[in-house]
Design an enzyme around this catalytic site. Structure first.
Site, PDB file in Angstrom:
ATOM      1  CE1 TYR A  48      -3.726  -2.351  -0.085  1.00 30.12           C
ATOM      2  CE2 TYR A  48      -4.740  -0.592   1.059  1.00 30.12           C
ATOM      3  CZ  TYR A  48      -4.658  -1.503   0.184  1.00 30.12           C
ATOM      4  OH  TYR A  48      -6.041  -1.940  -0.069  1.00 30.12           O
TER       5      TYR A  48
ATOM      6  CD  GLU B  84      -2.464   4.729  -6.260  1.00 25.50           C
ATOM      7  OE1 GLU B  84      -3.022   6.089  -5.566  1.00 25.50           O
ATOM      8  OE2 GLU B  84      -3.149   3.929  -6.513  1.00 25.50           O
TER       9      GLU B  84
END
Length: 374
Positions: A293, A300
């Site tokens: 994560y 991103e």
């Protein structure tokens, strides 16, 4: 192992006797026991369920006299003539338990009420019997419908998760092997080979928002909504329209991280659909995300930062005044705002996943017993 079925049993009475007819043809190997309190029956034969083993047991409303009772095995049925024990009177029902079993029915050909001339009693009994049969049919139809829906839901969810797993597993295997053998050479080709299966999986991932809305799964909607919408915005509105960023290795790193998370998530869901519990799958589902994560959020944000100069140069998706909508929008600002949102929400999302993991692996408290002292 063969399943034991209940045969259809018809009954009638007079003041002194009970008659039973077990609707079973070609009966063989009967095991019958008549006592004062009840009757046990077991035999092979052809009944409503075909050639099978049939069995039932009933407790009478009042006692019978087994010594003055008899039965005979016929070609088309097994008939009982049971003599009531005690004063001659009509029983309100045959069995001690109420309501009666669905397989027990009235034999109207032999039925006699307390007043044989009173046809209304027979009509009332017949009407009650028909109503009970209709309720039983409605109940069976409802149970069949519910079971069919449950089976269909299980099949659908299992294959949905299986196909998603296959798509993401392809991306992981392809990108990992390509990095292992070719390194960062020709990243545009790697992007072109990985983006199609990944894009298909991401489009089908919208169904994960629909599933809790229509009751297919008992989960919240916010987690899949944030993940699916966030990824698809980045994939379809930032990466795919930008040919320059598609050649950057960071995009393929992002695809690899996204897909690695799903490779462990979907098998866990598949096992849950078929009620299979695996400690290994559970541990992987609630542990692999810990390194992935943070890597995903960082990747991103990096891809968004690398994409902004292209949209500054091309002005793609930007709106300048004057225009028919009478609004202006500078798309690079949208990208920077989205990047900031990811960095702001990342700690709360990670905390949410950590709380889920703690709840899943929380040690069970030992049971305590309290003794009351007088």
């Amino acid at each position: 192992m063969a399943t034991t079925l209940h045969p259809i049993v018809y009954w009638a009475q007079t003041e002194d006797n009970i008659s039973l007819k077990v609707d079973l043809r070609d009966t063989s190997d009967p095991d019958i026991d008549v006592t004062a309190e009840g009757l046990y029956f077991k035999a092979f034969g052809v009944g409503a369920g075909g050639l099978h083993e049939y069995e039932f047991q009933m407790d009478f409303y009042r006692n019978v006299n087994p010594d003055r009772s008899a039965y005979r095995v016929m070609d088309r049925a097994v008939e009982f003539n049971l003599t009531k024990d005690g004063p001659a009177l009509f029983w309100p029902r045959l069995t001690r338990d109420d309501p009666k079993p669905a397989w027990l029915r009235i034999d109207f050909d032999k039925w006699k009420s307390e007043d044989d001339s009173d046809e209304e009693d027979e009509e009332a009994v017949m009407k009650k019997e028909q109503e009970e049969q209709m309720r039983q049919i409605e109940k069976e139809l409802l149970e069949t419908k519910e079971q069919a829906f449950a089976d269909l839901k299980t099949v659908y969810l299992f294959f949905f998760n299986l196909l998603q797993f296959i798509g993401y597993a392809y991306v992981v295997v392809y990108l990992f092997c390509r990095y292992a053998f070719y390194g960062k050479e020709n990243m545009k080709e790697a992007f072109d080979r990985a983006v199609i299966p990944l894009g298909i999986c991401q489009m089908f991932a919208f169904l994960e928002i629909l599933h809790p809305l229509i009751g297919l799964v008992k989960t919240g909607i916010m987690a899949p909504l944030m993940q699916v919408v966030g990824r698809n915005v980045l994939l379809f509105l930032v990466i795919l329209p930008n040919p320059e960023v598609q050649s950057d290795p960071m995009v393929c790193y992002l695809f690899l991280v996204w897909s690695s998370v799903e490779v462990f998530r979907y098998p866990f869901y598949m096992a849950g659909v078929i009620d299979y519990s695996s400690e290994v799958l559970t541990w992987l589902r609630y542990t692999v995300w810990i390194p992935l994560y943070p890597l995903g959020f960082f990747s991103e944000a990096t891809v968004l930062y690398l994409s902004a100069p292209y949209y500054e140069k091309t002005q793609q998706f930007s709106l300048a005044l004057p225009n028919q909508y009478n609004i202006s929008m500078y798309y690079p600002y949208v990208i920077y705002a989205y990047m900031s949102t990811i960095l702001i929400l990342a700690p709360s999302l990670i905390s949410h996943m950590w709380r889920q993991r703690q709840r899943r692996f929380r040690p069970k408290k030992p049971r305590t017993f309290h003794v009351k002292l007088n």
